[in-house]
Design an enzyme around this catalytic site. Sequence first.
Site, PDB file in Angstrom:
ATOM      1  N   ILE A 103       3.616 -14.011  25.630  1.00  0.00           N
ATOM      2  CA  ILE A 103       2.188 -14.263  25.772  1.00  0.00           C
ATOM      3  C   ILE A 103       1.438 -13.451  24.723  1.00  0.00           C
ATOM      4  CG2 ILE A 103       0.177 -13.913  27.259  1.00  0.00           C
ATOM      5  CD1 ILE A 103       1.881 -14.520  29.642  1.00  0.00           C
ATOM      6  N   CYS A 104       0.588 -14.122  23.969  1.00  0.00           N
ATOM      7  CA  CYS A 104      -0.209 -13.461  22.936  1.00  0.00           C
ATOM      8  C   CYS A 104       0.730 -12.759  21.937  1.00  0.00           C
ATOM      9  CB  CYS A 104      -1.190 -12.495  23.583  1.00  0.00           C
ATOM     10  SG  CYS A 104      -2.455 -11.837  22.479  1.00  0.00           S
ATOM     11  N   THR A 105       0.578 -11.470  21.727  1.00  0.00           N
ATOM     12  CA  THR A 105       1.432 -10.763  20.772  1.00  0.00           C
ATOM     13  C   THR A 105       2.811 -10.454  21.339  1.00  0.00           C
ATOM     14  OG1 THR A 105       0.517  -8.626  21.457  1.00  0.00           O
ATOM     15  CG2 THR A 105      -0.544  -9.728  19.589  1.00  0.00           C
ATOM     16  N   GLY A 106       3.085 -10.891  22.552  1.00  0.00           N
ATOM     17  CA  GLY A 106       4.452 -10.800  23.077  1.00  0.00           C
ATOM     18  C   GLY A 106       5.428 -11.580  22.211  1.00  0.00           C
ATOM     19  N   THR A 123       0.935 -17.175  17.993  1.00  0.00           N
ATOM     20  CA  THR A 123       0.513 -15.885  18.524  1.00  0.00           C
ATOM     21  C   THR A 123      -1.000 -15.809  18.376  1.00  0.00           C
ATOM     22  OG1 THR A 123       0.935 -13.487  18.503  1.00  0.00           O
ATOM     23  CG2 THR A 123       0.741 -14.588  16.365  1.00  0.00           C
TER      24      THR A 123
END
Length: 312
Positions: A103-106, A123
């Site tokens: 999720i996102c910058t994951g 991202t």
Amino acid sequence: MHRIGYVLSQGFQMMALATQTVFEYANLAAGPAFYTLENFSEAGGDVRSSLGLAVDTRALGRGSRADTWIVAGVNDPVESPAEPGVLHFLRRRGLQARRVAGICTGGFVLAEAGLLSGRRATTHWAFARDLRDRFEDIRVEDDRIFVIDGPVWTSAGMTAGLDLALAMVEQDLGNEVARSVARKLVMPQHRSGGQSQHSEMLALAPKSDRIQAALAFARANLGRPLGVEDLAAHAHLSPRQFSRVFTAETGQSPAKAIEALRLEAARLMIEQSRHPMEVIAKETGFRDRRHLREAFMRGFGTPPQAVRRAVR
């Protein structure tokens, strides 16, 4: 029972935990609970978010099991690289699960673990260039809400994680359950992965007034042919000099940038109006409906009709 394991690191972004509500309400809509959720971290115990809130977690190890692993992002993946224990676990066990998601910058954690090698991914738009520069074997699609490439899912920033979670519910439990969850969470719609996460004009971010003026002219005249000569004349530069300066300032060729602006304008018309596709194609500078569809598939990976259905 489908087990979902959230992988949290110190300083994780709190918005990632909001996606757990999607699965909570999916359980309520489905009748018998379908999902179980658990939070994990490298060493277990309390893990503090970027906001300072502590969340209790289990340590990742041989006994850690999940059908879907979801890796939360941090506010700055460049300054806060992935923890070694998390990378070790994901390299060994990530692709053994049915799905693994960032999720996102994951997505940076998945990339460091090698799970995005040779795959498509997205991202947060602010870090898309960093992801592309650091991992050249990843096809970064920075204008997507979320991307699914086989068992690996990635989402854009913040609220896009909700769309990714809702898409998982739809895959697992069907469209009716997903729609019920969206209504209960007062989400405006189930956004398809091909929707834009930012403005193309902001993404291009030219530095000089001349290039900004040329782009503003282009955006106001998308319904007409726009060649390099037209843009160069508006910027008071020769075509050759304009192309060189434009590419240096935006990182894109003029032709690619104009198509991106056309696609953005077409997508907005599809989402916000009831105009036929032929009219939208003409208004945004595409030859016809077929040309519009080809550009949509190339740019977003989804046909324009799918975006309109998702909005409705």
